[in-house]
Design an enzyme around this catalytic site. Structure first.
Site, PDB file in Angstrom:
ATOM      1  N   HIS A 227       0.988  -1.512  -0.466  1.00  0.00           N
ATOM      2  CA  HIS A 227      -0.370  -0.135   0.113  1.00  0.00           C
ATOM      3  C   HIS A 227       0.622   1.367   0.174  1.00  0.00           C
ATOM      4  O   HIS A 227       1.128   2.460   0.448  1.00  0.00           O
ATOM      5  CB  HIS A 227      -0.506   0.136   1.003  1.00  0.00           C
TER       6      HIS A 227
HETATM    7  C1  LIG Z   1      -0.546  -7.073  -5.860  1.00  0.00           C
HETATM    8  C2  LIG Z   1      -1.498  -5.943  -4.925  1.00  0.00           C
HETATM    9  C3  LIG Z   1      -2.296  -5.548  -4.504  1.00  0.00           C
HETATM   10  C4  LIG Z   1      -3.337  -5.336  -3.834  1.00  0.00           C
HETATM   11  N1  LIG Z   1      -4.416  -5.289  -3.613  1.00  0.00           N
HETATM   12  C5  LIG Z   1      -5.049  -3.813  -3.006  1.00  0.00           C
HETATM   13  C6  LIG Z   1      -6.637  -4.360  -2.928  1.00  0.00           C
HETATM   14  O1  LIG Z   1      -7.155  -4.706  -2.167  1.00  0.00           O
HETATM   15  N2  LIG Z   1      -7.189  -2.237  -2.407  1.00  0.00           N
HETATM   16  C7  LIG Z   1      -6.029  -1.508  -1.855  1.00  0.00           C
HETATM   17  O2  LIG Z   1      -7.166   0.057  -1.347  1.00  0.00           O
HETATM   18  N3  LIG Z   1      -5.126  -1.229  -2.275  1.00  0.00           N
HETATM   19  C8  LIG Z   1      -4.529  -2.612  -3.010  1.00  0.00           C
HETATM   20  N4  LIG Z   1      -3.067  -2.697  -3.516  1.00  0.00           N
HETATM   21  C9  LIG Z   1      -2.423  -0.963  -3.704  1.00  0.00           C
HETATM   22  C10 LIG Z   1      -3.684  -0.574  -4.675  1.00  0.00           C
HETATM   23  O3  LIG Z   1      -3.895  -0.523  -5.281  1.00  0.00           O
HETATM   24  C11 LIG Z   1      -2.523   0.921  -4.740  1.00  0.00           C
HETATM   25  O4  LIG Z   1      -2.196   1.677  -4.374  1.00  0.00           O
HETATM   26  C12 LIG Z   1      -3.039   2.158  -6.466  1.00  0.00           C
HETATM   27  O5  LIG Z   1      -3.467   1.135  -6.939  1.00  0.00           O
HETATM   28  C13 LIG Z   1      -1.917   2.415  -7.066  1.00  0.00           C
HETATM   29  O6  LIG Z   1      -2.145   3.338  -7.785  1.00  0.00           O
HETATM   30  P1  LIG Z   1      -1.639   4.576  -8.564  1.00  0.00           P
HETATM   31  O7  LIG Z   1      -2.332   5.007  -9.606  1.00  0.00           O
HETATM   32  O8  LIG Z   1      -0.752   5.392  -7.679  1.00  0.00           O
HETATM   33  O9  LIG Z   1      -0.423   3.306  -9.446  1.00  0.00           O
HETATM   34  P2  LIG Z   1      -0.385   2.410 -10.180  1.00  0.00           P
HETATM   35  O10 LIG Z   1      -1.890   1.629 -10.401  1.00  0.00           O
HETATM   36  O11 LIG Z   1       0.399   1.288  -9.789  1.00  0.00           O
HETATM   37  O12 LIG Z   1      -0.118   3.044 -11.327  1.00  0.00           O
HETATM   38  C14 LIG Z   1       0.857   3.491 -12.215  1.00  0.00           C
HETATM   39  C15 LIG Z   1       1.562   3.322 -13.304  1.00  0.00           C
HETATM   40  O13 LIG Z   1       1.864   3.740 -13.984  1.00  0.00           O
HETATM   41  C16 LIG Z   1       2.810   2.762 -15.057  1.00  0.00           C
HETATM   42  N5  LIG Z   1       4.300   3.698 -14.832  1.00  0.00           N
HETATM   43  C17 LIG Z   1       5.496   3.506 -14.285  1.00  0.00           C
HETATM   44  N6  LIG Z   1       6.092   3.995 -14.801  1.00  0.00           N
HETATM   45  C18 LIG Z   1       5.449   4.307 -16.026  1.00  0.00           C
HETATM   46  C19 LIG Z   1       6.815   4.955 -16.794  1.00  0.00           C
HETATM   47  N7  LIG Z   1       7.489   5.115 -16.758  1.00  0.00           N
HETATM   48  N8  LIG Z   1       5.926   5.592 -17.786  1.00  0.00           N
HETATM   49  C20 LIG Z   1       4.808   4.833 -18.586  1.00  0.00           C
HETATM   50  N9  LIG Z   1       3.871   4.246 -17.544  1.00  0.00           N
HETATM   51  C21 LIG Z   1       4.198   3.722 -15.914  1.00  0.00           C
HETATM   52  C22 LIG Z   1       2.895   1.578 -14.734  1.00  0.00           C
HETATM   53  O14 LIG Z   1       3.231   0.476 -15.262  1.00  0.00           O
HETATM   54  C23 LIG Z   1       1.471   1.378 -14.060  1.00  0.00           C
HETATM   55  O15 LIG Z   1       0.365   0.252 -15.233  1.00  0.00           O
HETATM   56  C24 LIG Z   1      -3.029  -3.731  -4.060  1.00  0.00           C
HETATM   57  C25 LIG Z   1      -1.152  -3.260  -4.645  1.00  0.00           C
HETATM   58  C26 LIG Z   1      -0.933  -4.071  -5.481  1.00  0.00           C
HETATM   59  C27 LIG Z   1       0.515  -4.390  -6.238  1.00  0.00           C
END
Ligand SMILES: Cc1cc2nc3c(=O)[nH]c(=O)nc-3n(C[C@H](O)[C@H](O)[C@H](O)COP(=O)(O)OP(=O)(O)OC[C@H]3O[C@@H](n4cnc5c(N)ncnc54)[C@H](O)[C@@H]3O)c2cc1C
Length: 490
Positions: free
Chosen positions: A428
């Site tokens: 998280h």
């Molecule tokens: C296995 C797992 C299970 C989880 N379970 C839960 C749950 O059940 N409930 C909950 O509340 N939270 C859960 N979490 C946490 C939650 O999913 C994350 O906190 C949330 O999705 C993060 O969102 P974000 O937009 O910050 O990043 P992300 O959703 O991680 O998005 C970042 C995106 O940017 C892309 N990216 C990275 N670098 C680059 C680049 N240089 N150029 C282009 N694209 C790039 C990546 O490929 C990715 O698609 C879980 C996380 C994981 C990994």
């Protein structure tokens, strides 16, 4: 095939939980061209989406939809950590637990993000199938439902009975007042599918002529002219090109957003120079002081067999007690994360409010080299005490009148040693480029999530959270992305 696009009004870097929302919302204005660049694989419709099964986490060894990082959870406790790497990001591969941050959590955010201010957005983004009251929305893009009691897996039902038997209160709505207790997990599941923001927001917008979505496109650098953002450098299909943009919205997630900033010259100046990177702006808070939820596993053996419901997600009921969240996962991790090599089922003991703060640092100035990620879990006496308390509560539940006849704990030790031996992370991670007022020297973005000291550079992902909420961050990530989109549209 059309030539790849070389200019857009807005470039969104990362098509994850937050980036999909931002790209969809900003492209509602037909006069604004939006380019979403996602480094992982993509798909054009839900029919082609390879990660719909909410009953598993497709992040095991060799997964095409996740990136794995070596991390240090505590001194001398190495481990691995994964992030989603596919359209929809971590929200496309996660446990589909969709619980808001609580009222108390937002007291640690700037005043403009008070619970009263963010509640309308939480309501607007959801389509709750179970509650229709002033706290809930019923028409938003994200579906929310809870597993009916009669469909619970045997372990969840027995865990629930044990928690009630131990005197814990019932909490039928985990998106309600946040008072704690035992209750069903709100799930972003609909029609038997995990509904990520790619499905809920992005794909329905994908036919807009002013929105371009490019998967398998890795942004390697943000480009500046002085302190003005002018575009990005992107690598796809083995070639690099420059895309010019009036604004860049970073949504690469809480690991890659600070990494990309540092590789582009924004970060702690001395650290950048140590890695031979020209400094654009000295921002000590980049990659500094992130928070996450330490999670201790309590493994057990099943005396006979326990039925997992056909519809059971990864976790369908949890107990929140003080700062702890105890999770009876519905199957051994070997089944939940194929290839994970963890054959025994576990209760997860998450510490949801923690004093630990970690750092993300580069190991070189090259994009291909993974960063160093140090969590510093269980370093304070208060955190260790809370985790030991969690072990004791979980052990009592496993030995209760309701669960005892069904299971046998594999570890009965309640100690710091046992905490470290069974330490993991809830995945998280938040707050690696946190928002804050001018007086906060560690803040990277202002209350509108614009990078301080730069023009045309915004962050919209879990990096900007001041601190990890006391619930999973996914629902809060969608809320933040919605609000940042509103700010950018004003
Ligand atoms: C296995 C797992 C299970 C989880 N379970 C839960 C749950 O059940 N409930 C909950 O509340 N939270 C859960 N979490 C946490 C939650 O999913 C994350 O906190 C949330 O999705 C993060 O969102 P974000 O937009 O910050 O990043 P992300 O959703 O991680 O998005 C970042 C995106 O940017 C892309 N990216 C990275 N670098 C680059 C680049 N240089 N150029 C282009 N694209 C790039 C990546 O490929 C990715 O698609 C879980 C996380 C994981 C990994």
């Amino acid at each position: 095939m059309a030539d790849p696009i070389r200019a857009a009004d807005v470039v969104v870097v990362g098509g994850g939980s937050s980036g999909c929302v931002v790209a969809a919302r900003l492209s509602e204005d037909p006069g604004r061209s939006v380019l979403l660049l996602e480094s992982g694989p993509g798909y054009r419709s839900a029919l082609d989406c390879p990660v719909l099964d909410y009953r598993t986490l497709p992040v095991g060894p060799g997964s095409a939809f996740a990136q794995t990082y070596g991390v240090e959870l505590a001194p001398s406790v190495p481990s691995a950590m994964v992030r989603g790497h596919v359209l929809g990001g971590s929200g496309a591969v996660n446990g589909a637990y969709f619980v808001r941050g609580t009222e108390a959590d937002f007291r640690h955010w700037p005043a403009s993000w008070s619970y009263g201010n963010v509640l309308p957005t939480f309501r607007a983004l959801e389509r709750d199938a179970d509650f229709d009251d002033p706290r809930h929305g019923t028409t938003g893009p994200m579906p929310v439902r809870r597993q009916p009691a009669e469909q619970l897996s045997e372990i969840s039902a027995a865990f629930r009975a044990a928690a009630l038997g131990a005197g814990h209160p019932e909490e039928p709505d985990k998106n309600g007042a946040g008072t704690g207790g035992i209750g069903p997990v709100p799930l972003n599941v609909d029609g038997g599918r995990r509904v990520s923001t790619a499905l809920a927001y992005l794909l329905p917008a994908s036919e807009r002529p002013n929105l371009t979505i490019e998967a398998n496109s890795d942004v390697v650098r943000i480009l500046f002219s002085g302190h003005e953002t002018v575009g990005v450098e992107v690598e796809s299909g083995g070639t690099r090109r420059t895309v010019r943009a009036g604004r860049v919205v970073l949504a690469a997630g809480p690991v890659e957003t600070p990494v990309l900033l540092m590789l582009s010259g924004i970060g702690p100046a001395e650290h950048l120079r140590d890695n031979d990177i020209d400094v654009v702006l000295d921002v000590p808070g980049v990659g500094t002081g992130f928070s996450d939820h330490p999670e201790v596993a309590l493994p057990y053996r099943v005396r006979d067999t326990l039925r997992r419901s056909d519809t059971s997600p990864v976790v369908e009921t949890v107990l929140n007690v003080d700062d702890l969240e105890i999770r009876p996962y519905t199957a051994p991790f070997d089944l939940l994360v194929p290839g994970s090599g963890q054959p025994d089922p576990v209760l997860g003991i998450g510490l949801m409010v923690t004093e630990s703060r970690g750092d993300i640092r580069l190991t070189s100035g090259h994009r291909r080299d993974r960063p160093r990620i140090e969590y510093r879990y269980a370093q304070s006496a208060a955190d260790r005490r809370a985790l030991r308390e969690g072990q004791a509560i979980a052990l009592d539940l496993l030995r209760s009148r309701e669960l005892g006849p069904l299971v046998r704990p594999l570890s009965v030790e309640v100690s710091d040693r046992s905490v470290l031996a069974h330490l993991g992370t809830s995945l998280h991670l938040c707050g690696s480029c946190r928002m804050g007022g001018r007086a906060d020297a560690g803040a990277v973005v202002d209350e509108r999530c614009n990078v301080r000291g730069m023009e045309g550079l915004t962050i919209a992902d879990t990096s900007v959270f001041p601190v990890v909420p006391s619930r999973g961050p996914h629902a809060t990530a969608v809320m933040v992305a919605e609000r940042v989109s509103t700010f950018l549209g004003e």
